[in-house]
Motif scaffolding. Sequence first.
Motif, PDB file in Angstrom:
ATOM      1  N   ASN A 250     -40.303 -47.577  39.503  1.00  0.00           N
ATOM      2  CA  ASN A 250     -41.294 -47.449  40.574  1.00  0.00           C
ATOM      3  C   ASN A 250     -42.511 -46.633  40.164  1.00  0.00           C
ATOM      4  O   ASN A 250     -43.596 -46.795  40.726  1.00  0.00           O
ATOM      5  N   ILE A 251     -42.347 -45.768  39.171  1.00  0.00           N
ATOM      6  CA  ILE A 251     -43.504 -45.061  38.613  1.00  0.00           C
ATOM      7  C   ILE A 251     -44.318 -46.004  37.738  1.00  0.00           C
ATOM      8  O   ILE A 251     -45.538 -46.136  37.895  1.00  0.00           O
ATOM      9  N   THR A 252     -43.658 -46.673  36.818  1.00  0.00           N
ATOM     10  CA  THR A 252     -44.375 -47.493  35.842  1.00  0.00           C
ATOM     11  C   THR A 252     -45.050 -48.704  36.471  1.00  0.00           C
ATOM     12  O   THR A 252     -46.070 -49.185  35.954  1.00  0.00           O
ATOM     13  N   THR A 253     -44.518 -49.209  37.586  1.00  0.00           N
ATOM     14  CA  THR A 253     -45.140 -50.349  38.260  1.00  0.00           C
ATOM     15  C   THR A 253     -46.191 -49.927  39.283  1.00  0.00           C
ATOM     16  O   THR A 253     -46.878 -50.779  39.845  1.00  0.00           O
ATOM     17  N   GLY A 254     -46.315 -48.632  39.538  1.00  0.00           N
ATOM     18  CA  GLY A 254     -47.311 -48.141  40.475  1.00  0.00           C
ATOM     19  C   GLY A 254     -46.904 -48.218  41.922  1.00  0.00           C
ATOM     20  O   GLY A 254     -47.747 -48.049  42.818  1.00  0.00           O
ATOM     21  N   LYS A 255     -45.631 -48.439  42.208  1.00  0.00           N
ATOM     22  CA  LYS A 255     -45.182 -48.493  43.597  1.00  0.00           C
ATOM     23  C   LYS A 255     -45.320 -47.141  44.267  1.00  0.00           C
ATOM     24  O   LYS A 255     -45.545 -47.051  45.486  1.00  0.00           O
ATOM     25  N   VAL A 256     -45.177 -46.071  43.504  1.00  0.00           N
ATOM     26  CA  VAL A 256     -45.308 -44.714  44.039  1.00  0.00           C
ATOM     27  C   VAL A 256     -46.279 -43.933  43.161  1.00  0.00           C
ATOM     28  O   VAL A 256     -46.500 -44.261  41.993  1.00  0.00           O
ATOM     29  N   ASP A 257     -46.859 -42.893  43.740  1.00  0.00           N
ATOM     30  CA  ASP A 257     -47.752 -42.009  42.986  1.00  0.00           C
ATOM     31  C   ASP A 257     -46.974 -41.042  42.115  1.00  0.00           C
ATOM     32  O   ASP A 257     -47.429 -40.630  41.047  1.00  0.00           O
ATOM     33  N   ILE A 258     -45.809 -40.652  42.610  1.00  0.00           N
ATOM     34  CA  ILE A 258     -45.014 -39.615  41.958  1.00  0.00           C
ATOM     35  C   ILE A 258     -43.580 -39.733  42.461  1.00  0.00           C
ATOM     36  O   ILE A 258     -43.347 -40.175  43.588  1.00  0.00           O
ATOM     37  N   VAL A 259     -42.627 -39.384  41.627  1.00  0.00           N
ATOM     38  CA  VAL A 259     -41.225 -39.324  42.026  1.00  0.00           C
ATOM     39  C   VAL A 259     -40.797 -37.861  42.082  1.00  0.00           C
ATOM     40  O   VAL A 259     -41.009 -37.110  41.119  1.00  0.00           O
ATOM     41  N   ILE A 260     -40.231 -37.487  43.223  1.00  0.00           N
ATOM     42  CA  ILE A 260     -39.658 -36.139  43.380  1.00  0.00           C
ATOM     43  C   ILE A 260     -38.249 -36.357  43.914  1.00  0.00           C
ATOM     44  O   ILE A 260     -38.026 -36.457  45.117  1.00  0.00           O
ATOM     45  N   GLN A 261     -37.292 -36.433  43.009  1.00  0.00           N
ATOM     46  CA  GLN A 261     -35.934 -36.874  43.374  1.00  0.00           C
ATOM     47  C   GLN A 261     -34.904 -36.276  42.422  1.00  0.00           C
ATOM     48  O   GLN A 261     -34.270 -36.971  41.667  1.00  0.00           O
ATOM     49  N   PHE A 262     -34.764 -34.975  42.449  1.00  0.00           N
ATOM     50  CA  PHE A 262     -33.869 -34.201  41.573  1.00  0.00           C
ATOM     51  C   PHE A 262     -33.696 -34.864  40.205  1.00  0.00           C
ATOM     52  O   PHE A 262     -32.607 -35.076  39.704  1.00  0.00           O
ATOM     53  N   MET A 263     -34.845 -35.106  39.550  1.00  0.00           N
ATOM     54  CA  MET A 263     -34.857 -35.846  38.281  1.00  0.00           C
ATOM     55  C   MET A 263     -34.751 -34.874  37.112  1.00  0.00           C
ATOM     56  O   MET A 263     -35.593 -33.997  36.936  1.00  0.00           O
ATOM     57  N   THR A 264     -33.702 -35.036  36.318  1.00  0.00           N
ATOM     58  CA  THR A 264     -33.467 -34.174  35.172  1.00  0.00           C
ATOM     59  C   THR A 264     -34.391 -34.547  34.024  1.00  0.00           C
ATOM     60  O   THR A 264     -34.516 -35.720  33.656  1.00  0.00           O
ATOM     61  N   VAL A 265     -35.040 -33.546  33.454  1.00  0.00           N
ATOM     62  CA  VAL A 265     -35.930 -33.765  32.318  1.00  0.00           C
ATOM     63  C   VAL A 265     -35.110 -33.965  31.052  1.00  0.00           C
ATOM     64  O   VAL A 265     -34.164 -33.217  30.791  1.00  0.00           O
ATOM     65  N   SER A 266     -35.474 -34.978  30.277  1.00  0.00           N
ATOM     66  CA  SER A 266     -34.852 -35.185  28.966  1.00  0.00           C
ATOM     67  C   SER A 266     -35.910 -35.753  28.027  1.00  0.00           C
ATOM     68  O   SER A 266     -36.864 -36.410  28.469  1.00  0.00           O
ATOM     69  N   PRO A 267     -35.755 -35.533  26.720  1.00  0.00           N
ATOM     70  CA  PRO A 267     -36.709 -36.107  25.774  1.00  0.00           C
ATOM     71  C   PRO A 267     -36.780 -37.631  25.857  1.00  0.00           C
ATOM     72  O   PRO A 267     -37.861 -38.212  25.700  1.00  0.00           O
ATOM     73  N   ALA A 268     -35.654 -38.285  26.108  1.00  0.00           N
ATOM     74  CA  ALA A 268     -35.656 -39.745  26.207  1.00  0.00           C
ATOM     75  C   ALA A 268     -36.474 -40.204  27.408  1.00  0.00           C
ATOM     76  O   ALA A 268     -37.284 -41.141  27.307  1.00  0.00           O
ATOM     77  N   ARG A 269     -36.294 -39.568  28.561  1.00  0.00           N
ATOM     78  CA  ARG A 269     -37.062 -39.947  29.751  1.00  0.00           C
ATOM     79  C   ARG A 269     -38.543 -39.619  29.582  1.00  0.00           C
ATOM     80  O   ARG A 269     -39.410 -40.315  30.110  1.00  0.00           O
ATOM     81  N   ALA A 270     -38.836 -38.555  28.836  1.00  0.00           N
ATOM     82  CA  ALA A 270     -40.228 -38.155  28.641  1.00  0.00           C
ATOM     83  C   ALA A 270     -40.989 -39.149  27.781  1.00  0.00           C
ATOM     84  O   ALA A 270     -42.224 -39.073  27.697  1.00  0.00           O
ATOM     85  N   GLN A 271     -40.300 -40.079  27.145  1.00  0.00           N
ATOM     86  CA  GLN A 271     -40.971 -41.171  26.437  1.00  0.00           C
ATOM     87  C   GLN A 271     -41.469 -42.242  27.408  1.00  0.00           C
ATOM     88  O   GLN A 271     -42.305 -43.078  27.049  1.00  0.00           O
TER      89      GLN A 271
ATOM     90  N   TYR B  98     -23.585 -22.478  34.800  1.00  0.00           N
ATOM     91  CA  TYR B  98     -23.776 -22.652  33.360  1.00  0.00           C
ATOM     92  C   TYR B  98     -24.386 -24.030  33.086  1.00  0.00           C
ATOM     93  O   TYR B  98     -24.580 -24.840  33.983  1.00  0.00           O
ATOM     94  N   GLU B  99     -24.721 -24.288  31.806  1.00  0.00           N
ATOM     95  CA  GLU B  99     -25.295 -25.564  31.359  1.00  0.00           C
ATOM     96  C   GLU B  99     -26.556 -25.927  32.147  1.00  0.00           C
ATOM     97  O   GLU B  99     -26.614 -26.916  32.879  1.00  0.00           O
ATOM     98  N   ALA B 100     -27.589 -25.113  31.952  1.00  0.00           N
ATOM     99  CA  ALA B 100     -28.839 -25.308  32.677  1.00  0.00           C
ATOM    100  C   ALA B 100     -29.520 -26.620  32.321  1.00  0.00           C
ATOM    101  O   ALA B 100     -29.459 -27.090  31.180  1.00  0.00           O
ATOM    102  N   GLN B 101     -30.150 -27.226  33.330  1.00  0.00           N
ATOM    103  CA  GLN B 101     -31.007 -28.389  33.119  1.00  0.00           C
ATOM    104  C   GLN B 101     -32.185 -28.283  34.077  1.00  0.00           C
ATOM    105  O   GLN B 101     -32.103 -27.610  35.098  1.00  0.00           O
ATOM    106  N   LEU B 102     -33.290 -28.947  33.743  1.00  0.00           N
ATOM    107  CA  LEU B 102     -34.529 -28.802  34.486  1.00  0.00           C
ATOM    108  C   LEU B 102     -34.757 -29.972  35.427  1.00  0.00           C
ATOM    109  O   LEU B 102     -34.560 -31.132  35.049  1.00  0.00           O
ATOM    110  N   TYR B 103     -35.209 -29.672  36.652  1.00  0.00           N
ATOM    111  CA  TYR B 103     -35.664 -30.686  37.597  1.00  0.00           C
ATOM    112  C   TYR B 103     -37.190 -30.645  37.653  1.00  0.00           C
ATOM    113  O   TYR B 103     -37.786 -29.577  37.846  1.00  0.00           O
ATOM    114  N   SER B 104     -37.816 -31.808  37.514  1.00  0.00           N
ATOM    115  CA  SER B 104     -39.270 -31.911  37.575  1.00  0.00           C
ATOM    116  C   SER B 104     -39.662 -33.156  38.346  1.00  0.00           C
ATOM    117  O   SER B 104     -38.858 -34.076  38.534  1.00  0.00           O
ATOM    118  N   ALA B 105     -40.921 -33.208  38.773  1.00  0.00           N
ATOM    119  CA  ALA B 105     -41.495 -34.436  39.310  1.00  0.00           C
ATOM    120  C   ALA B 105     -41.924 -35.312  38.137  1.00  0.00           C
ATOM    121  O   ALA B 105     -42.210 -34.816  37.045  1.00  0.00           O
TER     122      ALA B 105
END
Length: 290
Positions: free
Chosen positions: A106-127, A232-239
Amino acid sequence: MIDITQRRSLFRLGGAGLALAAAGAALDPSRAAAQAAPTSQLRTVLDRGKLIVGTGSTNPPWHFEDDSGKLTGMDIAMARILAKGLFDDETKVDYVRQDPAARIPNITTGKVDIVIQFMTVSPARAQLVAFSRPYYVEGAALMTTPKGKWQTYKDLLAAGKQVRASVLQNVDADILVHNALPEAQVMQLDSQANTFQAITAGRADVAVVDASTVKWLVKKNPGVYTDPGYAYEAQLYSAAMRQGDPDWLHWVDTCFNVAMHGHQPEIYNAAFEEFFGEKPPVQKPGFPPI
C-alpha cells in the motif's frame, strides 16, 4: 525591550521565534508546501488537506477500536501528531484499515501516504520502504498473574525446570523463551489469547509476549496480570513511507522529534501514559536526545 512573559511565548515558537515576531510573519502551511519538491508527498498531502494513513484495528495497545468503534491506540496517536503538524488539526486523517501483509504494497502503490502499524524496522524492509525515526522500542517480556508461584524474574530464573512458559507458536518460540529462561518448559500455543489463558488457568507459570502487551494488560487488568519486570530482545517500531522522497521523510522525522523530544509533547505523552501505564522520560534542556 522584551519582558519575560513575551520571551517565554517566543521560545515556544522555536529557534525562529524572535525573527518571526519581529517581522510580524506567520507560519502558513501553503507557503511551506511551496518549499517542497513539486513531486513530494509533503506537497501532495498539504494540497489535499488531509493525511491518509495505513494502519490496523485489532491489536491493542497499538491500533484498535474503542467502545464507540473509533480507532485508537499508540499508532493512531502518532498519526494525530502528524495531522496536527500538517494542518494544526489532529482530526484531518483518513485511516485505511489494512492487514499487516498490505503495509508495504500500500505504500509502494500510493494507496496511503504513510503506514503507522507497529512496523518493525529491518535492513531487508528498508530496501523497500523508507523508515522514519523510531517512535517505540519494542521487545519480548514476561507476564505472570498475582496467583503465580514466582512473581519476579529472579524467582522465575531460579526455579529453572519447574517453570512452564506459554508462548505463541513460532519457529523460534523455544529460542525466544530460553533466551530469558534457559531451563523453562516451553508450551507453544496457537493464539495469543490462549497464551494469556494458560497463565490465568494455572497451566503455565509465565507467558512470553510483546513488552507493550504486558504494559497494556497489566494497566487494564491489574488484578489479573502482573509484570515480573524483565524485557529483552529490543526491536524498533517506525512509520514507513515511499522511498525517494527526502522532503516527506525529513518532515515526518522532524514532526516526531518535536513531539517526542521537543516543545509539543502533549499528544505523545498522553498516549504513552494511557496505553503503557507510564510516563515517558522527561526531556531536559541541554544535550540533544539520542
